[in-house]
Write a protein that holds these residues in place. Structure first.
Motif, PDB file in Angstrom:
ATOM      1  N   VAL A   1      35.646  39.322  44.203  1.00 47.27           N
ATOM      2  CA  VAL A   1      35.555  38.606  45.481  1.00 47.27           C
ATOM      3  C   VAL A   1      35.802  37.110  45.280  1.00 47.27           C
ATOM      4  CG1 VAL A   1      33.019  38.484  45.326  1.00 47.27           C
ATOM      5  CG2 VAL A   1      34.089  38.226  47.546  1.00 47.27           C
ATOM      6  N   THR A   2      36.493  36.532  46.275  1.00 43.82           N
ATOM      7  CA  THR A   2      36.726  35.086  46.302  1.00 43.82           C
ATOM      8  C   THR A   2      36.205  34.559  47.638  1.00 43.82           C
ATOM      9  OG1 THR A   2      38.688  35.257  44.907  1.00 43.82           O
ATOM     10  CG2 THR A   2      38.538  33.283  46.250  1.00 43.82           C
ATOM     11  N   ASP A   3      35.523  33.446  47.582  1.00 45.15           N
ATOM     12  CA  ASP A   3      35.049  32.779  48.798  1.00 45.15           C
ATOM     13  C   ASP A   3      36.235  32.547  49.753  1.00 45.15           C
ATOM     14  OD1 ASP A   3      32.520  30.538  49.364  1.00 45.15           O
ATOM     15  OD2 ASP A   3      34.376  30.429  50.532  1.00 45.15           O
ATOM     16  N   GLU A   4      36.021  32.800  51.053  1.00 48.15           N
ATOM     17  CA  GLU A   4      37.100  32.688  52.055  1.00 48.15           C
ATOM     18  C   GLU A   4      37.870  31.370  51.929  1.00 48.15           C
ATOM     19  OE1 GLU A   4      34.094  33.683  52.520  1.00 48.15           O
ATOM     20  OE2 GLU A   4      34.025  35.452  53.815  1.00 48.15           O
ATOM     21  N   GLU A   5      37.147  30.281  51.694  1.00 48.20           N
ATOM     22  CA  GLU A   5      37.768  28.940  51.634  1.00 48.20           C
ATOM     23  C   GLU A   5      38.744  28.795  50.476  1.00 48.20           C
ATOM     24  OE1 GLU A   5      35.482  25.239  51.401  1.00 48.20           O
ATOM     25  OE2 GLU A   5      33.881  26.374  52.398  1.00 48.20           O
ATOM     26  N   PHE A   6      38.592  29.656  49.464  1.00 49.80           N
ATOM     27  CA  PHE A   6      39.372  29.485  48.226  1.00 49.80           C
ATOM     28  C   PHE A   6      40.375  30.614  47.999  1.00 49.80           C
ATOM     29  CE2 PHE A   6      35.733  26.828  47.834  1.00 49.80           C
ATOM     30  CZ  PHE A   6      36.145  25.731  47.095  1.00 49.80           C
ATOM     31  N   ARG A   7      40.636  31.395  49.036  1.00 50.37           N
ATOM     32  CA  ARG A   7      41.548  32.538  48.856  1.00 50.37           C
ATOM     33  C   ARG A   7      43.016  32.100  48.798  1.00 50.37           C
ATOM     34  NH1 ARG A   7      38.371  37.166  52.452  1.00 50.37           N
ATOM     35  NH2 ARG A   7      36.559  37.087  51.096  1.00 50.37           N
ATOM     36  N   ASN A   8      43.854  32.991  48.289  1.00 48.17           N
ATOM     37  CA  ASN A   8      45.310  32.760  48.177  1.00 48.17           C
ATOM     38  C   ASN A   8      45.673  31.564  47.319  1.00 48.17           C
ATOM     39  OD1 ASN A   8      46.051  35.000  49.791  1.00 48.17           O
ATOM     40  ND2 ASN A   8      45.349  33.831  51.565  1.00 48.17           N
ATOM     41  N   GLN A   9      44.827  31.285  46.344  1.00 50.54           N
ATOM     42  CA  GLN A   9      45.160  30.224  45.373  1.00 50.54           C
ATOM     43  C   GLN A   9      45.290  30.832  43.975  1.00 50.54           C
ATOM     44  OE1 GLN A   9      42.332  26.955  45.557  1.00 50.54           O
ATOM     45  NE2 GLN A   9      42.095  27.208  47.760  1.00 50.54           N
ATOM     46  N   GLY A  10      45.296  32.141  43.906  1.00 52.87           N
ATOM     47  CA  GLY A  10      45.475  32.800  42.610  1.00 52.87           C
ATOM     48  C   GLY A  10      44.191  32.947  41.797  1.00 52.87           C
ATOM     49  N   LEU A  11      43.017  32.688  42.405  1.00 51.66           N
ATOM     50  CA  LEU A  11      41.778  32.742  41.613  1.00 51.66           C
ATOM     51  C   LEU A  11      41.456  34.155  41.157  1.00 51.66           C
ATOM     52  CD1 LEU A  11      39.378  30.179  43.360  1.00 51.66           C
ATOM     53  CD2 LEU A  11      41.087  29.844  41.580  1.00 51.66           C
TER      54      LEU A  11
END
Ligand code: COA
Length: 364
Positions: free
Chosen positions: A84-94
């Motif tokens: 899971v990735t926090d909504e604010e940090f999505r689509n940055q390749g994390l």
């Protein structure tokens, strides 16, 4: 400033649980580590990966290594979950970075394959995963008769783990588990244990339904003879008085054939998304298994970046490890594939597709 992927330190561990509870279990009355007692714990902290922004955790994934015995080979499997990735940090390749880290770690720990359960197929295909293996799901909507003269039944959880472990150990494909792990699994919230007993008081079989927020009305683990299980399902159908599903590996042929007579629906699905993490190690194990059953000309090796697969001169060239997943674990029908000569297909079928199965309590 982003930090990671990295293993959380001891102080950050509690924050990881808070992050996962907030993102994945906002409505539940328990903490997510109660659902995954052998995965989200301090002893497995080295297999967790996080990305942090300032003091906040913003992305996470966890790996759990499992030793899975099967008739012809013992696998080491890396199960990956709580991605899971926090909504604010999505689509940055994390998540891609974290998952690559988990896959490296699986490889370093000699896992043959990694597995996960998801419906984001294309997201995971980019990371080398492919749908594979089999999962048979049988749905029961009506009550079924059960034999009260030969067996007794219970839904009391107070059952000796030794007795459960003994029945579990009779499975041909199963993760190696300690009794302590059984004890932990039994205390997962929303886990219902149903048991069937011989009249002399020995355990004849068990079935487990539900696992925390997941698998409600799904019997995801069970053990015992075909007759014991069939009768236990009859008992469950009366106690629940509600439709339920029974999940089984495809190699449980006799049980599935018996239960088909009573099931309202039968569905053949995939075990999960699988990725090879250690080609050389897995190839060695499979070649050895073929030799052990008398097939000495099985070819499974890399040559000039491609993979050669087949027997003797009848070889199929495969470009990507991902394309091996159905050939090794199914779904595949070598007879209708038109790739191999009939005699090669016959030889491959002595071992392939390999039975691979992860019981519900081990899923991550
Ligand atoms: C699914 C989830 C984990 C993805 O997390 P994420 O950190 O946004 O993932 P990534 O940024 O690595 O990848 C997301 C997309 O961005 C793309 N991407 C990868 N690197 C990128 C980069 N450097 N810059 C921009 N986009 C990038 C990926 O290709 C991917 O595209 P796709 O969706 O078309 O496959 C996130 O959406 C999430 O938490 N969802 C809710 C929980 C969930 O569903 N978890 C999965 C359970 S199995």
């Amino acid at each position: 400033m982003l930090e990671g992927p990295k293993v959380p330190n001891e102080k950050e561990f509690e924050k990881v649980l808070e992050f996962l509870n907030h993102k994945l279990r906002p409505e539940q009355g328990w903490s997510i580590d109660k659902e995954y007692p052998t995965v989200l714990n301090m002893a497995n902290r080295h297999n967790m990966n996080i990305v942090m922004s300032e003091d906040r955790i913003v992305s996470h994934a966890v790996l759990k290594t499992l030793i899975v015995k099967s008739p012809h080979l013992i696998y080491k499997v890396g199960a990956i979950g709580s991605v899971v990735t926090d909504e604010e940090f999505r689509n940055q390749g994390l998540s891609h970075k974290i998952l690559n880290e988990s896959l490296n770690s699986a490889k370093q720990q000699n896992c043959d394959v990694a597995i996960l359960w998801t419906n984001l197929y294309d997201f995971y295909r980019k990371l080398g995963f492919e749908l594979g293996g089999y999962e048979i799901s049988l749905s029961f909507e009506r009550t079924m008769a059960y034999d009260s003269a030969q067996y007794k039944y219970s839904k009391d959880k107070n059952v000796s783990v030794e007795a459960l472990a003994k029945i579990y150990s009779q499975h041909s494909v199963a993760t190696i588990r300690s009794q302590d792990e059984f004890r932990k699994f039994l205390s997962i919230p929303n886990t219902q244990l149903y048991t069937v007993w011989n009249l002399n008081g020995t355990l004849a079989g068990y079935a487990i339904e539900g696992k925390g927020a997941d698998l409600s009305n799904y019997i995801h683990e069970w053990g015992g003879s075909v007759t014991a299980i069939k009768n236990l399902l009859g008992y469950i159908s009366h106690v629940k008085n509600h439709p339920f599903h029974f999940i089984a590996p495809r190699h449980s042929v006799n049980l599935i054939n018996e239960l088909r007579k009573y099931a309202d629906y039968v569905n053949e699905g995939y075990l999960g998304m699988i990725r090879i993490t250690n080609f050389e190690g897995l190839a060695l194990k499979i070649k050895k298994a073929f030799r052990n059953v008398g097939v000495s000309d099985f070819v499974f090796e890399k040559s000039n970046g491609a993979i050669l697969f087949g027997c003797n001169g009848d070889l199929y060239t495969i470009e990507s490890e991902k394309d091996l997943i159905p050939l090794l674990f199914g779904p595949v029908d070598f007879d209708t594939q038109d790739i191999f000569k009939p005699e090669t297909a016959q030889k491959l079928k002595t071992l392939l597709p390999l039975p691979l199965w992860i019981w519900g309590w081990d899923s991550v």
